[in-house]
Design a protein around this motif. Structure first.
Motif, PDB file in Angstrom:
ATOM      1  N   THR A  86       0.836  -1.203   0.000  1.00 16.87           N
ATOM      2  CA  THR A  86       0.000   0.000   0.000  1.00 16.87           C
ATOM      3  C   THR A  86       0.869   1.251   0.000  1.00 16.87           C
ATOM      4  OG1 THR A  86      -1.759  -1.182   1.137  1.00 16.87           O
ATOM      5  CG2 THR A  86      -1.823   1.230   1.241  1.00 16.87           C
ATOM      6  N   GLU A  97       0.952   4.016  -3.039  1.00 24.42           N
ATOM      7  CA  GLU A  97       0.640   5.428  -2.824  1.00 24.42           C
ATOM      8  C   GLU A  97       1.828   6.321  -3.202  1.00 24.42           C
ATOM      9  OE1 GLU A  97      -2.417   6.537  -2.275  1.00 24.42           O
ATOM     10  OE2 GLU A  97      -2.993   4.428  -2.353  1.00 24.42           O
ATOM     11  N   LYS A 123       1.876   6.505  -6.961  1.00 23.55           N
ATOM     12  CA  LYS A 123       0.810   7.393  -7.444  1.00 23.55           C
ATOM     13  C   LYS A 123       1.252   8.857  -7.359  1.00 23.55           C
ATOM     14  CE  LYS A 123      -3.315   4.652  -6.416  1.00 23.55           C
ATOM     15  NZ  LYS A 123      -4.533   4.605  -5.584  1.00 23.55           N
ATOM     16  N   TYR A 180      -5.539   8.945 -11.470  1.00 20.38           N
ATOM     17  CA  TYR A 180      -4.800   9.267 -10.253  1.00 20.38           C
ATOM     18  C   TYR A 180      -5.084  10.671  -9.734  1.00 20.38           C
ATOM     19  CZ  TYR A 180      -2.513   5.103 -11.825  1.00 20.38           C
ATOM     20  OH  TYR A 180      -2.279   3.827 -12.247  1.00 20.38           O
TER      21      TYR A 180
END
Length: 140
Positions: free
Chosen positions: A72, A76, A79, A124
């Motif tokens: 995760t 992130e 992104k 995004y």
């Protein structure tokens, strides 16, 4: 899980290496170089997008919570990298577009590349701030 993380790191390293090859300055008169720079950004965004997809697939696997948290975090972070790449290439393209008339081949080519990049990155961008980011980029 380790294989997935290694693939992600390899792809990230390719992105870093490619970004290091981008010249500090480009001349709008050198169309081929401009397209090359934009395509390098596009390729990096595409690779990063694939990494996000890999993370999402890996998160669906039965893995320990610690590993899921690591995925995760990676997802992130990547992104955010995608958004940074998008902001940079948008500024470049907007700067290039100012040098050409709207009827020129160059303008149409850069505008098409920008549209393709925006389409890929739209996933995004936070929906409520997407217009704000576009406006911020245009005003910069």
């Amino acid at each position: 899980f380790d294989k997935i993380i290694n693939h992600i790191r390899e792809i990230n390293e390719k992105n870093r290496a490619e970004m290091m090859t981008i010249p500090r300055k480009i001349s709008p008169a050198n169309f081929a170089e401009c397209v090359d720079v934009i395509l390098k950004f596009f390729n990096s965004i595409m690779r990063a997008h694939l990494v996000v997809e890999m993370c999402e697939i890996a998160e669906s696997l039965e893995i320990p919570p610690r590993d899921k948290a690591q995925l995760t975090y990676l997802k992130e972070t990547i992104k955010e990298n995608i958004l940074g790449l998008y902001k940079a290439v948008s500024l470049i393209i907007d700067g290039l577009l100012k040098n050409y008339s709207q009827e020129s081949f160059e303008y149409k080519a850069f505008d098409e590349l920008k549209g393709n990049i925006e389409q890929l990155v739209s996933k995004y961008l936070p929906q409520e701030t997407e217009k704000n980011v576009v406006e911020e980029i245009k005003s910069a």
